[in-house]
Design a protein around this motif. Sequence first.
Motif, mmCIF file in Angstrom:
data_model
loop_
_atom_site.group_PDB
_atom_site.id
_atom_site.type_symbol
_atom_site.label_atom_id
_atom_site.label_comp_id
_atom_site.label_asym_id
_atom_site.label_seq_id
_atom_site.Cartn_x
_atom_site.Cartn_y
_atom_site.Cartn_z
ATOM 1 N N TYR A 150 0.834 -1.204 0.000
ATOM 2 C CA TYR A 150 0.000 0.000 0.000
ATOM 3 C C TYR A 150 0.870 1.255 0.000
ATOM 4 C CZ TYR A 150 -3.682 3.243 1.430
ATOM 5 O OH TYR A 150 -4.573 4.283 1.484
ATOM 6 N N CYS A 151 1.979 1.238 0.786
ATOM 7 C CA CYS A 151 2.905 2.384 0.824
ATOM 8 C C CYS A 151 3.591 2.546 -0.532
ATOM 9 C CB CYS A 151 3.947 2.189 1.914
ATOM 10 S SG CYS A 151 3.284 2.206 3.595
ATOM 11 N N LYS A 152 3.996 1.429 -1.122
ATOM 12 C CA LYS A 152 4.682 1.505 -2.415
ATOM 13 C C LYS A 152 3.760 2.065 -3.489
ATOM 14 C CE LYS A 152 7.519 -2.522 -1.259
ATOM 15 N NZ LYS A 152 7.850 -3.928 -1.594
ATOM 16 N N LEU A 153 2.475 1.764 -3.385
ATOM 17 C CA LEU A 153 1.522 2.234 -4.382
ATOM 18 C C LEU A 153 1.324 3.744 -4.300
ATOM 19 C CD1 LEU A 153 -0.641 1.573 -6.541
ATOM 20 C CD2 LEU A 153 -2.273 1.283 -4.650
ATOM 21 N N HIS A 154 1.336 4.297 -3.089
ATOM 22 C CA HIS A 154 0.977 5.706 -2.923
ATOM 23 C C HIS A 154 2.161 6.659 -2.861
ATOM 24 C CE1 HIS A 154 -2.877 3.855 -1.843
ATOM 25 N NE2 HIS A 154 -3.419 5.008 -2.194
ATOM 26 N N CYS A 155 3.226 6.332 -2.118
ATOM 27 C CA CYS A 155 4.339 7.294 -1.985
ATOM 28 C C CYS A 155 5.710 6.655 -2.141
ATOM 29 C CB CYS A 155 4.259 8.030 -0.643
ATOM 30 S SG CYS A 155 4.306 6.942 0.806
ATOM 31 N N ASP A 156 5.817 5.348 -2.008
ATOM 32 C CA ASP A 156 7.059 4.593 -2.172
ATOM 33 C C ASP A 156 8.204 5.179 -1.341
ATOM 34 O OD1 ASP A 156 8.859 2.761 -2.979
ATOM 35 O OD2 ASP A 156 8.739 3.201 -5.116
ATOM 36 N N PRO A 157 8.202 4.920 -0.016
ATOM 37 C CA PRO A 157 9.229 5.491 0.871
ATOM 38 C C PRO A 157 10.660 5.120 0.486
ATOM 39 C CG PRO A 157 7.428 4.544 2.132
ATOM 40 C CD PRO A 157 7.220 4.117 0.720
ATOM 41 N N LEU A 158 10.854 3.970 -0.174
ATOM 42 C CA LEU A 158 12.210 3.578 -0.551
ATOM 43 C C LEU A 158 12.727 4.411 -1.716
ATOM 44 C CD1 LEU A 158 12.059 -0.319 -0.259
ATOM 45 C CD2 LEU A 158 13.198 1.286 1.268
ATOM 46 N N ALA A 159 11.890 4.641 -2.703
ATOM 47 C CA ALA A 159 12.327 5.382 -3.887
ATOM 48 C C ALA A 159 12.232 6.886 -3.699
ATOM 49 C CB ALA A 159 11.495 4.958 -5.110
ATOM 50 N N SER A 160 11.249 7.347 -2.931
ATOM 51 C CA SER A 160 11.023 8.794 -2.778
ATOM 52 C C SER A 160 10.812 9.156 -1.314
ATOM 53 C CB SER A 160 9.815 9.238 -3.614
ATOM 54 O OG SER A 160 9.945 8.850 -4.960
ATOM 55 N N PRO A 161 11.863 9.060 -0.477
ATOM 56 C CA PRO A 161 11.680 9.371 0.948
ATOM 57 C C PRO A 161 11.270 10.814 1.200
ATOM 58 C CG PRO A 161 14.013 9.142 0.402
ATOM 59 C CD PRO A 161 13.254 8.676 -0.799
ATOM 60 N N ASP A 162 11.716 11.743 0.359
ATOM 61 C CA ASP A 162 11.371 13.156 0.562
ATOM 62 C C ASP A 162 9.893 13.427 0.321
ATOM 63 O OD1 ASP A 162 13.976 13.659 1.159
ATOM 64 O OD2 ASP A 162 14.514 14.358 -0.860
ATOM 65 N N ALA A 163 9.211 12.505 -0.385
ATOM 66 C CA ALA A 163 7.794 12.692 -0.661
ATOM 67 C C ALA A 163 6.923 11.838 0.256
ATOM 68 C CB ALA A 163 7.501 12.337 -2.127
ATOM 69 N N SER A 164 7.532 11.178 1.235
ATOM 70 C CA SER A 164 6.793 10.302 2.151
ATOM 71 C C SER A 164 6.678 10.963 3.513
ATOM 72 C CB SER A 164 7.511 8.962 2.281
ATOM 73 O OG SER A 164 7.672 8.360 1.013
ATOM 74 N N ALA A 165 5.449 11.134 3.969
ATOM 75 C CA ALA A 165 5.215 11.847 5.229
ATOM 76 C C ALA A 165 5.881 11.154 6.413
ATOM 77 C CB ALA A 165 3.717 11.981 5.475
ATOM 78 N N CYS A 166 5.985 9.831 6.366
ATOM 79 C CA CYS A 166 6.576 9.112 7.504
ATOM 80 C C CYS A 166 8.075 9.324 7.609
ATOM 81 C CB CYS A 166 6.272 7.620 7.394
ATOM 82 S SG CYS A 166 6.910 6.848 5.887
ATOM 83 N N MET A 167 8.703 9.913 6.580
ATOM 84 C CA MET A 167 10.146 10.161 6.591
ATOM 85 C C MET A 167 10.477 11.624 6.889
ATOM 86 S SD MET A 167 11.390 7.177 5.690
ATOM 87 C CE MET A 167 10.706 5.660 5.027
ATOM 88 N N LEU A 168 9.462 12.456 7.065
ATOM 89 C CA LEU A 168 9.685 13.897 7.233
ATOM 90 C C LEU A 168 9.592 14.290 8.699
ATOM 91 C CD1 LEU A 168 7.537 15.207 4.238
ATOM 92 C CD2 LEU A 168 10.003 14.735 4.300
ATOM 93 N N PRO A 169 10.246 15.409 9.085
ATOM 94 C CA PRO A 169 10.162 15.882 10.477
ATOM 95 C C PRO A 169 8.722 16.175 10.857
ATOM 96 C CG PRO A 169 11.869 17.059 9.269
ATOM 97 C CD PRO A 169 11.096 16.276 8.263
ATOM 98 N N PRO A 170 8.377 15.988 12.125
ATOM 99 C CA PRO A 170 7.010 16.305 12.570
ATOM 100 C C PRO A 170 6.743 17.795 12.501
ATOM 101 C CG PRO A 170 8.418 15.815 14.443
ATOM 102 C CD PRO A 170 9.222 15.493 13.218
ATOM 103 N N VAL A 171 5.495 18.150 12.254
ATOM 104 C CA VAL A 171 5.116 19.566 12.201
ATOM 105 C C VAL A 171 5.247 20.197 13.576
ATOM 106 C CG1 VAL A 171 3.252 21.177 11.687
ATOM 107 C CG2 VAL A 171 3.581 19.141 10.266
ATOM 108 N N THR A 172 4.797 19.493 14.598
ATOM 109 C CA THR A 172 4.947 19.958 15.971
ATOM 110 C C THR A 172 5.781 18.948 16.722
ATOM 111 O OG1 THR A 172 2.899 18.849 16.620
ATOM 112 C CG2 THR A 172 2.739 21.161 15.973
ATOM 113 N N SER A 173 6.628 19.420 17.601
ATOM 114 C CA SER A 173 7.540 18.536 18.327
ATOM 115 C C SER A 173 6.979 18.178 19.692
ATOM 116 C CB SER A 173 8.908 19.219 18.485
ATOM 117 O OG SER A 173 9.768 18.428 19.253
#
Length: 485
Positions: A150-173
């Motif tokens: 499901y992740c590969k279908l929508h954002c592909d964290p392995l190929a595009s980590p910069d476009a995957s929300a789970c790889m980005l810093p949190p908005v609030t800490s």
Amino acid sequence: GTVVLNPHAHQLPHIHYEEQVLYILSGHGLCYVNGDEFAAEPGASFHWPAGILHEMINTGEEPLIHALVSNPPGTGEESAPGEAGEGGEEALEDAREESEPELGWNERAQLLYGAIMAVRTQSLDAMNIPYAVLDCGGNLVARARTFPDYCKLHCDPLASPDASACMLPPVTSRAGMETESVCPHGLTILSEPLFFRGQYLGQIRGGYLRESGEGASGYSGPALYDSPLSAELGARGLLRKTAKMIRNFCEFEKNRCDLQDRDRQIRLSRASQEALVRSLRESEYSIADLRINHHFLFNTLNTMASMALDTDNMTLYQAIVDLSKMFHYTLRNTSVTAEIRQELQYLKAYLQLQKLRTGADLSVAFEVPEELLGRQIPFNLLQPLAENAFHYGFLPGEEKKLILRITPRGTDTLITLENSGRSMTEEEIQAINEGMRQTTTHGLSMIRQKLENLYGDRYVFEAAGRSGGGMKIRILIPGENEVRA
């Protein structure tokens, strides 16, 4: 609990974060574990460790029912941040001991990178679960080698980590708390803070949970697998266990580095002690040689003095005696201070030799009260002051005048030495005072170093212009009991 799969239903591939036992009660179907196919028939049982990829299909006309027993890893072993015994973000921050130094960003990042390299092969990657690790600055440190389809279908964290929300810093800490968030594509991401000695290193994320009733934009496949409570507990337990492994590694690594530093300091200390012993031994040899040389020198001076007397050359005889007195004073005195009386005798012997060189051009005056002769001043202080006047103060061809005044200031002693010479500007006097403060081999600078070693900042040492031309040096010596150990 009991799981029911309706006829011809397909339970999509999903990760089991916990150790489980599955027992088929009724119905028929196919069970896939990490791609391997097994027949699901009544009486069949399966046992698998945490982290397997599971898929099940009901191939019959009746419900496929199985009993499922889960053992979520880590559950009950550790408290979550903010639960009993911790106290949340403030308690975690306060957990650092007052004596524990604050780690810089680079130190924290190095600790975290080293810990991840140590635990990922034996823990995270071995269990084949999706995860992402971010440091305290929100930078991606590590990620899993596999992610749900499901992740590969929508954002592909392995190929595009910069476009995957789970790889980005949190908005609030919320660095001190366990958190969970929902990514733009509907998956629930669990976050576990990583701490070492109360200092925030970063966070590890995992879970990737989703319920079938939520729907997914752009996803045309069958309904997604419902993530039961056991899956969430298992994911959270793994994250906590991994956080503990990282914390333990950091503790081990910090202690190892501390031991290395101590060992290095011990080796340096030993090397320093050995160097001091060698230096002391060499100094002892040098002193022995000096004693031999000085013994020869004194015998030679005595012989020369006898020869001067035999020829009635009293001027030469007096010069040899003065030189002998100077050698005798510098070799016999082993203290850091001396009486003014002794310093004056040494200075007079030096000036007698200077008179021999300059003839009648040298005029010397001493203004020293009798009651001050017993006071202590730094050893070999007066002669270098007078020598400085001969080297830098007097003008060629003029009469050379030297005036020494010593006056009491309570228990302190004020020494003033004036010499004739050309008039000096304020800029020149300031340059001399600045030069005295430098660490050089210049006579006045060495006197300043000697005063500082003996009295710290309690002395006065300054140059000033003199009316009629020349310069004067003023030294204020603290009382005799003020010498530093």
